[in-house]
Scaffold this motif. Structure first.
Motif, PDB file in Angstrom:
ATOM      1  N   SER A 108      -4.353   6.495   4.027  1.00  0.00           N
ATOM      2  CA  SER A 108      -4.084   5.992   2.670  1.00  0.00           C
ATOM      3  C   SER A 108      -3.618   4.545   2.686  1.00  0.00           C
ATOM      4  O   SER A 108      -3.945   3.790   1.751  1.00  0.00           O
ATOM      5  CB  SER A 108      -3.135   6.897   1.860  1.00  0.00           C
ATOM      6  OG  SER A 108      -2.174   7.442   2.654  1.00  0.00           O
ATOM      7  N   ALA A 156      -6.868   2.704   2.726  1.00  0.00           N
ATOM      8  CA  ALA A 156      -7.634   2.888   1.486  1.00  0.00           C
ATOM      9  C   ALA A 156      -6.999   2.076   0.357  1.00  0.00           C
ATOM     10  O   ALA A 156      -7.686   1.339  -0.364  1.00  0.00           O
ATOM     11  CB  ALA A 156      -7.689   4.372   1.134  1.00  0.00           C
ATOM     12  N   GLU A 157      -5.669   2.194   0.223  1.00  0.00           N
ATOM     13  CA  GLU A 157      -4.987   1.469  -0.870  1.00  0.00           C
ATOM     14  C   GLU A 157      -5.149  -0.035  -0.704  1.00  0.00           C
ATOM     15  O   GLU A 157      -5.456  -0.757  -1.647  1.00  0.00           O
ATOM     16  CB  GLU A 157      -3.500   1.836  -0.901  1.00  0.00           C
ATOM     17  CG  GLU A 157      -3.256   3.173  -1.594  1.00  0.00           C
ATOM     18  CD  GLU A 157      -1.886   3.750  -1.272  1.00  0.00           C
ATOM     19  OE1 GLU A 157      -0.945   2.970  -1.004  1.00  0.00           O
ATOM     20  OE2 GLU A 157      -1.776   4.992  -1.283  1.00  0.00           O
ATOM     21  N   GLN A 158      -4.959  -0.492   0.541  1.00  0.00           N
ATOM     22  CA  GLN A 158      -5.048  -1.935   0.768  1.00  0.00           C
ATOM     23  C   GLN A 158      -6.464  -2.446   0.508  1.00  0.00           C
ATOM     24  O   GLN A 158      -6.656  -3.497  -0.105  1.00  0.00           O
ATOM     25  CB  GLN A 158      -4.611  -2.272   2.196  1.00  0.00           C
ATOM     26  CG  GLN A 158      -4.645  -3.747   2.522  1.00  0.00           C
ATOM     27  CD  GLN A 158      -3.824  -4.579   1.538  1.00  0.00           C
ATOM     28  OE1 GLN A 158      -2.670  -4.246   1.255  1.00  0.00           O
ATOM     29  NE2 GLN A 158      -4.412  -5.639   0.997  1.00  0.00           N
ATOM     30  N   SER A 159      -7.471  -1.693   0.938  1.00  0.00           N
ATOM     31  CA  SER A 159      -8.836  -2.218   0.810  1.00  0.00           C
ATOM     32  C   SER A 159      -9.296  -2.223  -0.643  1.00  0.00           C
ATOM     33  O   SER A 159     -10.117  -3.049  -1.022  1.00  0.00           O
ATOM     34  CB  SER A 159      -9.819  -1.481   1.718  1.00  0.00           C
ATOM     35  OG  SER A 159      -9.794  -0.121   1.433  1.00  0.00           O
ATOM     36  N   GLU A 160      -8.740  -1.311  -1.447  1.00  0.00           N
ATOM     37  CA  GLU A 160      -9.102  -1.358  -2.873  1.00  0.00           C
ATOM     38  C   GLU A 160      -8.503  -2.583  -3.552  1.00  0.00           C
ATOM     39  O   GLU A 160      -9.043  -3.147  -4.487  1.00  0.00           O
ATOM     40  CB  GLU A 160      -8.591  -0.100  -3.569  1.00  0.00           C
ATOM     41  CG  GLU A 160      -9.573   1.039  -3.388  1.00  0.00           C
ATOM     42  CD  GLU A 160      -9.225   2.260  -4.175  1.00  0.00           C
ATOM     43  OE1 GLU A 160      -8.368   2.175  -5.081  1.00  0.00           O
ATOM     44  OE2 GLU A 160      -9.807   3.304  -3.880  1.00  0.00           O
ATOM     45  N   HIS A 161      -7.364  -2.967  -3.036  1.00  0.00           N
ATOM     46  CA  HIS A 161      -6.584  -4.043  -3.633  1.00  0.00           C
ATOM     47  C   HIS A 161      -7.071  -5.419  -3.157  1.00  0.00           C
ATOM     48  O   HIS A 161      -7.356  -6.307  -3.943  1.00  0.00           O
ATOM     49  CB  HIS A 161      -5.145  -3.801  -3.198  1.00  0.00           C
ATOM     50  CG  HIS A 161      -4.142  -4.530  -3.982  1.00  0.00           C
ATOM     51  ND1 HIS A 161      -3.859  -4.217  -5.285  1.00  0.00           N
ATOM     52  CD2 HIS A 161      -3.341  -5.559  -3.641  1.00  0.00           C
ATOM     53  CE1 HIS A 161      -2.916  -5.033  -5.703  1.00  0.00           C
ATOM     54  NE2 HIS A 161      -2.595  -5.863  -4.735  1.00  0.00           N
ATOM     55  N   MET A 178      -9.456  -6.656   0.306  1.00  0.00           N
ATOM     56  CA  MET A 178     -10.123  -6.250   1.546  1.00  0.00           C
ATOM     57  C   MET A 178      -9.978  -7.288   2.654  1.00  0.00           C
ATOM     58  O   MET A 178      -9.923  -6.981   3.823  1.00  0.00           O
ATOM     59  CB  MET A 178     -11.602  -5.978   1.228  1.00  0.00           C
ATOM     60  CG  MET A 178     -12.444  -5.598   2.423  1.00  0.00           C
ATOM     61  SD  MET A 178     -11.861  -4.074   3.158  1.00  0.00           S
ATOM     62  CE  MET A 178     -13.271  -3.043   2.944  1.00  0.00           C
TER      63      MET A 178
END
Ligand SMILES: Cc1ncc(COP(=O)(O)O)c(C=O)c1O
Length: 429
Positions: free
Chosen positions: A77, A80-85, A87
């Motif tokens: 997570s 995932a969270e960082q890459s949505e925010h 990349m």
């Protein structure tokens, strides 16, 4: 979960991919033979599934990276969270908050814990690059360019790390391109006299060492080896660089392996389990030493496109948060002692010593004269794969079978693995 016994390895999907890889990837990168490799599809905790849906027990943590278990939820997570925010950032020009937090965290877990004083970090993408950052730092900080390193040590395959490393297999094909700044001496106390002599007679800025040999065969040195290197470096104003790319982050039953001997390095290099799955590594040194690097005048003299990658930093922060719980070290220590006992019970003519500490163990495979038997190890490993066990061979003769599983390995899985090797080595002895 225990592995499955699989008779057809590799399965049809893996075989088709291998054929393609053989055509499109350069040779000597992936080993492709009739019974190797399997292609990984997914993984969870200690298990890996291949593209033919066979389930395996991973005894290697995928090169000691997935220490917290494959697909550890906190790491998944975080990424995932960082890459949505965000990349990708501009690491050395316009960095991210995550890079600041990671450098701070690395300082607090290393030199601040050991000495109360701050550390500074150079991030990079591979273990090899972090070694090169350390070698450059030593050269700038001491203005002495020689390096002492040790037989059996592996520091990576970049030209700098390869020059410092001591595995002929990796060096020899490129020897004419390598630098000759290195002096390679025997690992352990037998090498100390030579270290002393070289430090006295040559211009040596750094001694670089693995606290326990990883790829060199899981060799634990004598208790006074690392402390003696510390004293010798102090006497001769050389930096002690400890390569904890394999051993770091609880692998040996302490947060860092150098803590087994209460030795504080000048620089420590981390990689592999730092993020648990993203290519990120760190060269961390005492601030007083790292400050030998001049202030940047706008164009950094040491940089890389992906330096301080936000996804990697986020994963590393999540991983370090988990690793800083002292219960992990205790758990690895207990499991490691138990696994070692199980492996020591493999009493066959082909099984030699069990080396290593914590969950960084190796079983030596020997011939009737007690000599390293790499050819038997190379047969046992594909045979283990057919029984659903993933392992590797280490050591100068490829005769040390690796047991470096994720820390989530269960009692039942350790027992299964040890029993399998016992039966296999009995029949192949
Ligand atoms: C002790 C040690 N140093 C350095 C490296 C090189 O790391 P990387 O393969 O990420 O470049 C390794 C890799 O196995 C290692 O075990």
């Amino acid at each position: 979960m225990l592995p499955e016994i699989i008779t057809k390895i590799p399965g049809p999907n893996s075989r088709a991919l291998a054929e393609n890889l053989r055509q499109y990837e350069s040779r000597n990168i992936t080993y492709v033979s009739n019974d190797f490799p399997i292609f990984w599809d997914r993984a969870k905790d200690t298990n890996v599934w291949d593209v033919d849906n066979n389930r395996f027990l991973d005894l290697t943590s995928a090169f000691a990276v997935s220490s917290l278990g494959h697909s550890c939820p906190e790491l998944v997570s975080a990424f995932a969270e960082q890459s949505e925010h965000l990349m990708h950032g501009m690491g050395d020009v316009h960095p991210t908050m995550q890079k600041v937090q990671l450098c701070k965290k690395l300082s607090s877990l290393t030199f601040e814990r050991w000495t109360g004083k701050k550390a500074k970090t150079i991030l990079s993408s591979s273990g090899s690059e972090s070694i090169e950052s350390a070698l450059k730092t030593a050269s700038i900080a001491t203005e002495k360019h020689g390096v002492i390193s040790f037989e059996g040590c592996y520091h990576g395959t970049g030209f700098g790390s390869l020059s410092a490393g001591a595995m002929p297999r990796f060096k020899d094909p490129f020897i004419k391109q390598l630098s000759d700044f290195g002096n390679i001496v025997p690992y352990g106390n037998t090498g100390l006299e030579q270290v002393k002599k070289i430090l006295l007679n040559e211009c040596i800025g750094a001694v670089i060492v693995e606290p326990i040999l990883g790829r060199g065969g899981k060799v634990v040195p004598e208790n006074d080896f690392l402390p003696s290197l510390r004293s010798l470096c102090d006497e001769h104003n050389a930096l002690l660089i400890i390569d904890e790319i394999y051993t770091g982050l609880n692998r040996t039953g302490k947060l860092f392996a150098c803590e087994h001997w209460d030795v504080v390095p000048d620089i420590i290099c981390l990689g592999k389990a730092l993020s648990g799955g993203f290519p990120i590594s760190a060269c961390i040194g005492k601030a007083s030493i790292m400050d030998a690097w001049p202030e940047s005048d706008g164009e950094a003299i040491h940089t890389s496109t992906f330096l301080g990658h936000p996804g990697g930093c986020a994963m590393a922060l999540a991983s370090l948060n988990k690793h800083s719980n002292p219960e992990i070290a205790t758990d690895v220590s207990i499991k490691g002692t138990h696994f070692k006992e199980l492996l020591e019970n493999i009493d066959t003519p082909s099984s030699g010593s069990v080396r290593g500490m914590g969950l960084m163990l190796g079983l030596e495979i020997i011939d009737h004269d007690g000599k390293p038997n790499g050819s038997l190890a190379s047969k046992v490993i594909p045979s283990a794969l057919r029984s659903g066990l993933i392992t590797l061979a280490d050591g100068p003769s490829g005769h040390v079978i690796v047991f470096a599983p994720p820390f989530t390995i269960s009692e039942e899985e350790m027992f299964f693995a040890a029993e399998w090797f016992k039966t296999e080595l009995k029949t192949s002895s």
